[in-house]
Design a protein around this motif. Structure first.
Motif, short mmCIF file in Angstrom:
data_model
loop_
_atom_site.label_atom_id
_atom_site.label_comp_id
_atom_site.label_asym_id
_atom_site.label_seq_id
_atom_site.Cartn_x
_atom_site.Cartn_y
_atom_site.Cartn_z
N LEU A 56 0.81 -1.22 0.00
CA LEU A 56 0.00 0.00 0.00
C LEU A 56 0.85 1.26 0.00
CD1 LEU A 56 -2.92 -0.88 2.44
CD2 LEU A 56 -2.59 -1.47 0.04
N SER A 57 2.15 1.11 0.19
CA SER A 57 3.03 2.28 0.20
C SER A 57 3.54 2.57 -1.21
CB SER A 57 4.21 2.03 1.14
OG SER A 57 5.03 0.99 0.63
N GLN A 58 4.40 3.56 -1.33
CA GLN A 58 4.99 3.89 -2.62
C GLN A 58 5.97 2.80 -3.03
OE1 GLN A 58 6.87 7.71 -2.69
NE2 GLN A 58 7.37 7.63 -4.87
N TRP A 59 5.95 2.43 -4.30
CA TRP A 59 6.85 1.39 -4.80
C TRP A 59 8.12 2.03 -5.35
CZ3 TRP A 59 2.72 -1.73 -8.04
CH2 TRP A 59 1.80 -2.30 -7.15
N PRO A 60 9.29 1.63 -4.87
CA PRO A 60 10.54 2.23 -5.36
C PRO A 60 10.95 1.74 -6.74
CG PRO A 60 11.02 0.54 -3.75
CD PRO A 60 9.53 0.68 -3.77
N MET A 61 10.46 0.56 -7.15
CA MET A 61 10.88 0.00 -8.45
C MET A 61 10.09 0.65 -9.58
SD MET A 61 9.06 -2.16 -6.40
CE MET A 61 7.61 -3.20 -6.40
N GLN A 62 10.71 0.70 -10.75
CA GLN A 62 10.13 1.37 -11.90
C GLN A 62 9.41 0.43 -12.86
OE1 GLN A 62 10.23 4.78 -12.17
NE2 GLN A 62 11.21 4.70 -10.16
N GLY A 63 9.86 -0.84 -12.90
CA GLY A 63 9.28 -1.74 -13.90
C GLY A 63 9.89 -1.46 -15.27
N PRO A 64 9.31 -1.97 -16.35
CA PRO A 64 8.11 -2.81 -16.31
C PRO A 64 8.46 -4.26 -15.93
CG PRO A 64 8.81 -2.55 -18.57
CD PRO A 64 9.74 -1.69 -17.74
N PHE A 65 7.49 -4.93 -15.30
CA PHE A 65 7.64 -6.34 -14.97
C PHE A 65 6.97 -7.19 -16.04
CE2 PHE A 65 8.32 -4.44 -10.82
CZ PHE A 65 9.39 -5.19 -10.34
N ASP A 66 7.60 -8.29 -16.36
CA ASP A 66 7.03 -9.21 -17.35
C ASP A 66 6.01 -10.15 -16.72
OD1 ASP A 66 8.74 -8.76 -19.93
OD2 ASP A 66 10.16 -8.80 -18.25
N LEU A 67 6.18 -10.42 -15.42
CA LEU A 67 5.25 -11.31 -14.72
C LEU A 67 5.25 -10.97 -13.24
CD1 LEU A 67 4.70 -15.09 -15.27
CD2 LEU A 67 4.98 -14.23 -12.96
N ILE A 68 4.04 -10.87 -12.68
CA ILE A 68 3.88 -10.62 -11.24
C ILE A 68 3.09 -11.78 -10.63
CG2 ILE A 68 2.89 -9.13 -9.47
CD1 ILE A 68 3.23 -6.78 -11.39
N LEU A 69 3.65 -12.37 -9.60
CA LEU A 69 2.95 -13.38 -8.81
C LEU A 69 2.44 -12.70 -7.54
CD1 LEU A 69 5.62 -16.19 -9.15
CD2 LEU A 69 3.31 -16.39 -10.03
N CYS A 70 1.14 -12.62 -7.38
CA CYS A 70 0.56 -12.06 -6.16
C CYS A 70 -0.53 -13.02 -5.71
CB CYS A 70 -0.01 -10.67 -6.43
SG CYS A 70 -0.69 -9.88 -4.94
N ARG A 71 -0.11 -14.13 -5.16
CA ARG A 71 -1.04 -15.23 -4.89
C ARG A 71 -1.39 -15.33 -3.41
NH1 ARG A 71 1.34 -20.43 -7.66
NH2 ARG A 71 2.91 -20.15 -6.03
#
Length: 270
Positions: free
Chosen positions: A201-216
């Motif tokens: 829920l906070s600010q994300w320091p990474m810029q991306g782009p990501f090819d795949l995100i696992l949020c399981r």
């Protein structure tokens, strides 16, 4: 041992603090779980009540909030949980990424809510050897719980965590510690994953782009508004054709036009 009473007002205050800090929703059925998780901490601090703990929390919020969230969150996971996801990654996602990223030779994966690291390391094992040596392939793994992040970095697991690991994979990628009966991952796998503490829920320091995100099995703890906001942020940081994998009991509403379903809680950014 003196029993403690978790009053309704104290419970509501804890529920509100957890929600405001992490977005995790604790409903009325979690009363006993919250009691069991926090009463150990109260005794450790030699406090006399949940009310006293809330006063302590107010005075030591920077450190104690982390401990509170760590106590409340559930970190049940194992290697290759929901194995069809990893099969799909090998058979479909990686070939697609190889094709579309052949100019940049850059690949980014993200295990969001990685707990003790089994998911991220399972991904590292699954894609081992599938990308050419000169490609820049990185796996980021994040969790709100600083304690499990430190545990994940060690790459040491019990036999129970390896139930879905084949004998071939176990012999190839793990060392057994005969004294503790635990298993240590090969450094070549451990070194492929970067672990960081991150509140989604906070600010994300990474810029991306990501090819795949696992949020399981992460969004099941959030309310509808938080889920929608998180999906919007995932969409924003994904590659134009990137993938998002959710847990077996999670799904994206059909009215959401940002993702198309690939079946089995696997989605692709439109």
């Amino acid at each position: 041992m003196t029993p403690f009473k978790l009053t309704e007002s104290d419970y509501r205050e804890i529920v509100n603090i957890v929600y405001q800090t992490s977005g995790i929703v604790l409903n009325d059925t979690k009363h006993e779980m919250v009691y069991a998780r926090l009463v150990r901490r109260i005794r450790q601090l030699k406090l006399t009540s949940f009310s006293a703990y809330l006063d302590y929390l107010a005075c030591h919020s920077e450190l104690e909030l982390d401990i509170l969230i760590s106590a409340i969150t559930t970190n049940l996971t194992s290697f290759f949980r929901e194995p069809h996801h990893f099969q799909f990654i090998k058979q479909y996602c990686v070939p697609s990424i190889l094709s579309r990223n052949k100019q940049s030779k850059r690949v980014r994966f993200w295990s969001a809510g990685c707990a003790t690291g089994e998911e991220a390391y399972s991904l590292a094992i699954a894609i081992q050897g599938m990308f050419p040596a000169d490609w820049d392939v990185k796996i980021l793994a994040t969790d709100i719980d600083a304690q499990v992040i430190e545990q994940a970095k060690q790459g040491v697991y019990s036999k129970i965590s390896l139930l879905n690991v084949s004998i071939e994979q176990r012999e190839k990628w793990f060392y057994k510690n005969k004294q503790t009966a635990s298993y240590s991952l090969h450094p070549s796998i451990v070194n492929k994953v970067t672990f960081k503490r991150l509140n989604l829920l906070s600010q994300w320091p990474m810029q991306g782009p990501f090819d795949l995100i696992l949020c399981r099995n992460v969004m099941i703890y959030f309310d509808k508004l938080t889920k929608e906001q998180l999906l919007y942020r995932y969409n924003d940081i994904l590659h134009p054709h990137g993938y998002l994998f959710l847990g077996h009991s999670e799904m994206i509403a059909q009215k959401n036009s940002s993702f198309i379903s690939l079946g089995h809680t696997m989605y692709q950014k439109v």
